[in-house]
Design a protein around this motif. Structure first.
Motif, PDB file in Angstrom:
ATOM      1  N   ASP A 103      17.061   6.802  20.109  1.00  0.00           N
ATOM      2  CA  ASP A 103      18.187   6.580  19.210  1.00  0.00           C
ATOM      3  C   ASP A 103      18.821   7.897  18.803  1.00  0.00           C
ATOM      4  O   ASP A 103      20.055   8.017  18.726  1.00  0.00           O
ATOM      5  CB  ASP A 103      17.745   5.784  17.977  1.00  0.00           C
ATOM      6  N   ARG A 104      17.987   8.916  18.572  1.00  0.00           N
ATOM      7  CA  ARG A 104      18.512  10.228  18.210  1.00  0.00           C
ATOM      8  C   ARG A 104      19.274  10.850  19.383  1.00  0.00           C
ATOM      9  O   ARG A 104      20.360  11.403  19.210  1.00  0.00           O
ATOM     10  CB  ARG A 104      17.359  11.140  17.773  1.00  0.00           C
ATOM     11  N   PHE A 105      18.692  10.757  20.590  1.00  0.00           N
ATOM     12  CA  PHE A 105      19.347  11.342  21.759  1.00  0.00           C
ATOM     13  C   PHE A 105      20.711  10.698  22.004  1.00  0.00           C
ATOM     14  O   PHE A 105      21.716  11.391  22.231  1.00  0.00           O
ATOM     15  CB  PHE A 105      18.458  11.176  22.998  1.00  0.00           C
ATOM     16  N   LEU A 106      20.760   9.375  21.979  1.00  0.00           N
ATOM     17  CA  LEU A 106      22.005   8.671  22.276  1.00  0.00           C
ATOM     18  C   LEU A 106      23.068   8.907  21.207  1.00  0.00           C
ATOM     19  O   LEU A 106      24.256   9.034  21.512  1.00  0.00           O
ATOM     20  CB  LEU A 106      21.731   7.182  22.437  1.00  0.00           C
ATOM     21  N   ALA A 107      22.643   8.955  19.958  1.00  0.00           N
ATOM     22  CA  ALA A 107      23.602   9.228  18.881  1.00  0.00           C
ATOM     23  C   ALA A 107      24.182  10.634  19.016  1.00  0.00           C
ATOM     24  O   ALA A 107      25.393  10.841  18.814  1.00  0.00           O
ATOM     25  CB  ALA A 107      22.927   9.053  17.524  1.00  0.00           C
ATOM     26  N   LEU A 108      23.350  11.599  19.380  1.00  0.00           N
ATOM     27  CA  LEU A 108      23.850  12.958  19.619  1.00  0.00           C
ATOM     28  C   LEU A 108      24.841  12.970  20.782  1.00  0.00           C
ATOM     29  O   LEU A 108      25.870  13.657  20.725  1.00  0.00           O
ATOM     30  CB  LEU A 108      22.685  13.900  19.917  1.00  0.00           C
ATOM     31  N   ALA A 109      24.546  12.209  21.831  1.00  0.00           N
ATOM     32  CA  ALA A 109      25.445  12.148  22.978  1.00  0.00           C
ATOM     33  C   ALA A 109      26.797  11.566  22.581  1.00  0.00           C
ATOM     34  O   ALA A 109      27.854  12.045  23.022  1.00  0.00           O
ATOM     35  CB  ALA A 109      24.813  11.317  24.089  1.00  0.00           C
ATOM     36  N   ALA A 110      26.780  10.533  21.748  1.00  0.00           N
ATOM     37  CA  ALA A 110      28.031   9.925  21.293  1.00  0.00           C
ATOM     38  C   ALA A 110      28.841  10.906  20.458  1.00  0.00           C
ATOM     39  O   ALA A 110      30.064  11.017  20.604  1.00  0.00           O
ATOM     40  CB  ALA A 110      27.730   8.660  20.496  1.00  0.00           C
ATOM     41  N   HIS A 112      28.688  14.230  20.585  1.00  0.00           N
ATOM     42  CA  HIS A 112      29.145  15.327  21.433  1.00  0.00           C
ATOM     43  C   HIS A 112      30.321  14.891  22.300  1.00  0.00           C
ATOM     44  O   HIS A 112      31.262  15.664  22.521  1.00  0.00           O
ATOM     45  CB  HIS A 112      27.983  15.811  22.304  1.00  0.00           C
ATOM     46  N   ALA A 113      30.278  13.664  22.794  1.00  0.00           N
ATOM     47  CA  ALA A 113      31.364  13.166  23.635  1.00  0.00           C
ATOM     48  C   ALA A 113      32.654  13.026  22.829  1.00  0.00           C
ATOM     49  O   ALA A 113      33.746  13.267  23.343  1.00  0.00           O
ATOM     50  CB  ALA A 113      30.972  11.821  24.244  1.00  0.00           C
ATOM     51  N   ALA A 114      32.520  12.637  21.561  1.00  0.00           N
ATOM     52  CA  ALA A 114      33.706  12.454  20.719  1.00  0.00           C
ATOM     53  C   ALA A 114      34.322  13.781  20.313  1.00  0.00           C
ATOM     54  O   ALA A 114      35.548  13.932  20.287  1.00  0.00           O
ATOM     55  CB  ALA A 114      33.346  11.640  19.482  1.00  0.00           C
ATOM     56  N   LYS A 115      33.454  14.772  20.007  1.00  0.00           N
ATOM     57  CA  LYS A 115      33.970  16.068  19.570  1.00  0.00           C
ATOM     58  C   LYS A 115      32.887  17.132  19.769  1.00  0.00           C
ATOM     59  O   LYS A 115      31.994  17.278  18.932  1.00  0.00           O
ATOM     60  CB  LYS A 115      34.391  16.018  18.105  1.00  0.00           C
ATOM     61  N   PRO A 116      32.942  17.887  20.866  1.00  0.00           N
ATOM     62  CA  PRO A 116      31.948  18.950  21.092  1.00  0.00           C
ATOM     63  C   PRO A 116      32.140  20.066  20.065  1.00  0.00           C
ATOM     64  O   PRO A 116      33.203  20.680  19.989  1.00  0.00           O
ATOM     65  CB  PRO A 116      32.272  19.440  22.512  1.00  0.00           C
ATOM     66  N   ARG A 117      31.117  20.330  19.290  1.00  0.00           N
ATOM     67  CA  ARG A 117      31.170  21.362  18.254  1.00  0.00           C
ATOM     68  C   ARG A 117      29.769  21.596  17.733  1.00  0.00           C
ATOM     69  O   ARG A 117      28.853  20.804  18.005  1.00  0.00           O
ATOM     70  CB  ARG A 117      32.084  20.922  17.112  1.00  0.00           C
ATOM     71  N   ALA A 118      29.579  22.677  17.008  1.00  0.00           N
ATOM     72  CA  ALA A 118      28.306  22.890  16.322  1.00  0.00           C
ATOM     73  C   ALA A 118      28.209  21.855  15.211  1.00  0.00           C
ATOM     74  O   ALA A 118      29.086  21.791  14.339  1.00  0.00           O
ATOM     75  CB  ALA A 118      28.245  24.303  15.749  1.00  0.00           C
ATOM     76  N   THR A 210      27.547  14.865  10.386  1.00  0.00           N
ATOM     77  CA  THR A 210      27.866  13.445  10.508  1.00  0.00           C
ATOM     78  C   THR A 210      26.638  12.643  10.112  1.00  0.00           C
ATOM     79  O   THR A 210      25.514  12.982  10.496  1.00  0.00           O
ATOM     80  CB  THR A 210      28.274  13.088  11.943  1.00  0.00           C
ATOM     81  N   GLY A 211      26.854  11.590   9.356  1.00  0.00           N
ATOM     82  CA  GLY A 211      25.758  10.738   8.924  1.00  0.00           C
ATOM     83  C   GLY A 211      25.930   9.310   9.381  1.00  0.00           C
ATOM     84  O   GLY A 211      27.045   8.799   9.457  1.00  0.00           O
ATOM     85  N   LEU A 232      26.640   4.777  16.369  1.00  0.00           N
ATOM     86  CA  LEU A 232      26.487   5.909  17.281  1.00  0.00           C
ATOM     87  C   LEU A 232      25.488   5.622  18.403  1.00  0.00           C
ATOM     88  O   LEU A 232      25.697   6.046  19.542  1.00  0.00           O
ATOM     89  CB  LEU A 232      26.067   7.157  16.501  1.00  0.00           C
ATOM     90  N   VAL A 233      24.423   4.912  18.093  1.00  0.00           N
ATOM     91  CA  VAL A 233      23.442   4.602  19.141  1.00  0.00           C
ATOM     92  C   VAL A 233      24.066   3.673  20.182  1.00  0.00           C
ATOM     93  O   VAL A 233      23.908   3.877  21.396  1.00  0.00           O
ATOM     94  CB  VAL A 233      22.172   3.976  18.540  1.00  0.00           C
ATOM     95  N   LEU A 234      24.792   2.671  19.734  1.00  0.00           N
ATOM     96  CA  LEU A 234      25.459   1.765  20.672  1.00  0.00           C
ATOM     97  C   LEU A 234      26.502   2.508  21.497  1.00  0.00           C
ATOM     98  O   LEU A 234      26.646   2.259  22.700  1.00  0.00           O
ATOM     99  CB  LEU A 234      26.109   0.611  19.908  1.00  0.00           C
ATOM    100  N   ARG A 235      27.219   3.423  20.880  1.00  0.00           N
ATOM    101  CA  ARG A 235      28.211   4.215  21.618  1.00  0.00           C
ATOM    102  C   ARG A 235      27.527   5.104  22.660  1.00  0.00           C
ATOM    103  O   ARG A 235      28.049   5.298  23.764  1.00  0.00           O
ATOM    104  CB  ARG A 235      29.040   5.047  20.645  1.00  0.00           C
ATOM    105  N   GLY A 236      26.362   5.623  22.302  1.00  0.00           N
ATOM    106  CA  GLY A 236      25.600   6.401  23.276  1.00  0.00           C
ATOM    107  C   GLY A 236      25.117   5.543  24.432  1.00  0.00           C
ATOM    108  O   GLY A 236      25.128   5.977  25.592  1.00  0.00           O
ATOM    109  N   LEU A 237      24.694   4.307  24.140  1.00  0.00           N
ATOM    110  CA  LEU A 237      24.289   3.382  25.203  1.00  0.00           C
ATOM    111  C   LEU A 237      25.464   3.065  26.124  1.00  0.00           C
ATOM    112  O   LEU A 237      25.303   2.937  27.348  1.00  0.00           O
ATOM    113  CB  LEU A 237      23.742   2.086  24.595  1.00  0.00           C
ATOM    114  N   ALA A 238      26.652   2.921  25.538  1.00  0.00           N
ATOM    115  CA  ALA A 238      27.840   2.656  26.352  1.00  0.00           C
ATOM    116  C   ALA A 238      28.119   3.821  27.300  1.00  0.00           C
ATOM    117  O   ALA A 238      28.485   3.623  28.468  1.00  0.00           O
ATOM    118  CB  ALA A 238      29.043   2.402  25.457  1.00  0.00           C
TER     119      ALA A 238
END
Length: 246
Positions: A103-110, A112-118, A210-211, A232-238
């Protein structure tokens, strides 16, 4: 169209996802009901999906129950996604990549895909998780703690006169309910602030925060700079499903 499932410790959230949009979905607390009953009610009229992807943080027994119910309802197998060393633009900091909650990995991916930044991701459900990410997708690692709600549940179980009731957020309390409520929220907020200060200092720049998660709401009055994430997790799964078909 894919059926995406976020199988958390307390709740199961699902959605039918077409390309980059959620078509329909639902959520229920699986600890409060039979998984079979809840899924039959939620999925009875769903069409056959191109794929069924699951992000799970529950135990193997519950995963097996879900897998059997998916096969029974849809006559197809679910794919249980596990955290890889690298995918979707994210480089996993864990030496054993699969040990990072998917869940953490996929949420991070979502994110990052939306807005790559620190940036920092705060997720607050049963647990409170904090993860740091660089602008180029490097996962720096994170922290895990009980959510404020879980802190209060633990107090309720382990002490005779401190319950789990929700109180008023104050800096110093003159009653037990407010003391337990405020103590749990302030502990979580302090951890988030300390983590943010450390990550900002390590990267030498301010970071976005982001929370996500229902448990975060009670902390928001003290964290005005947090951006609210959704699904975010669902968006990462997508994203994972789209990656498979490229």
């Amino acid at each position: 169209m894919n059926l995406l499932v976020d199988f958390g410790n307390t709740r199961l959230k699902w959605a039918l996802w077409d390309e980059d949009r959620r078509v329909m979905g639902g959520v229920f607390a699986h600890a409060d009901t039979s998984l079979e009953t809840a899924l039959s009610r939620n999925w009875a009229a769903l069409p056959r999906a191109a794929g069924i992807l699951v992000a799970s943080v529950v135990n193997a027994e519950l995963e097996q129950q879900l897998a059997a119910l998916v096969e029974e309802h849809f006559d197809q197998q679910a794919e249980f996604v596990r955290s890889p060393a690298s995918a979707l633009g994210i480089r996993n900091a864990y030496a054993d990549p699969a040990r990072l909650g998917v869940d953490r990995f996929l949420a991070l991916a979502a994110l990052h895909a939306a807005k790559p930044r620190a940036q920092i991701l705060i997720s607050c459900g049963t647990a409170l998780t904090l993860d740091a990410l660089t602008a180029d997708g490097g996962h720096l690692g994170g922290l895990i703690a009980p959510s404020p709600g879980l802190m209060r549940q633990a107090l309720g179980r382990a002490t005779a006169r401190v319950g789990e009731a929700s109180g008023e957020l104050v800096e110093i309390a003159d009653n037990t309910v407010d003391a337990a409520y405020s103590g749990s929220v302030l502990a979580a907020v302090s951890l988030i602030r300390r983590f943010t200060e450390y990550v900002s200092a390590r990267l030498g720049q301010a970071v976005a925060i982001t929370g996500d998660g229902g448990g975060l709401d009670e902390c928001l009055p003290l964290l005005p700079d947090i951006e609210r994430g959704r699904d975010l997790v669902l968006r990462g799964l997508a994203l994972w499903a789209r990656r498979k078909h490229k």
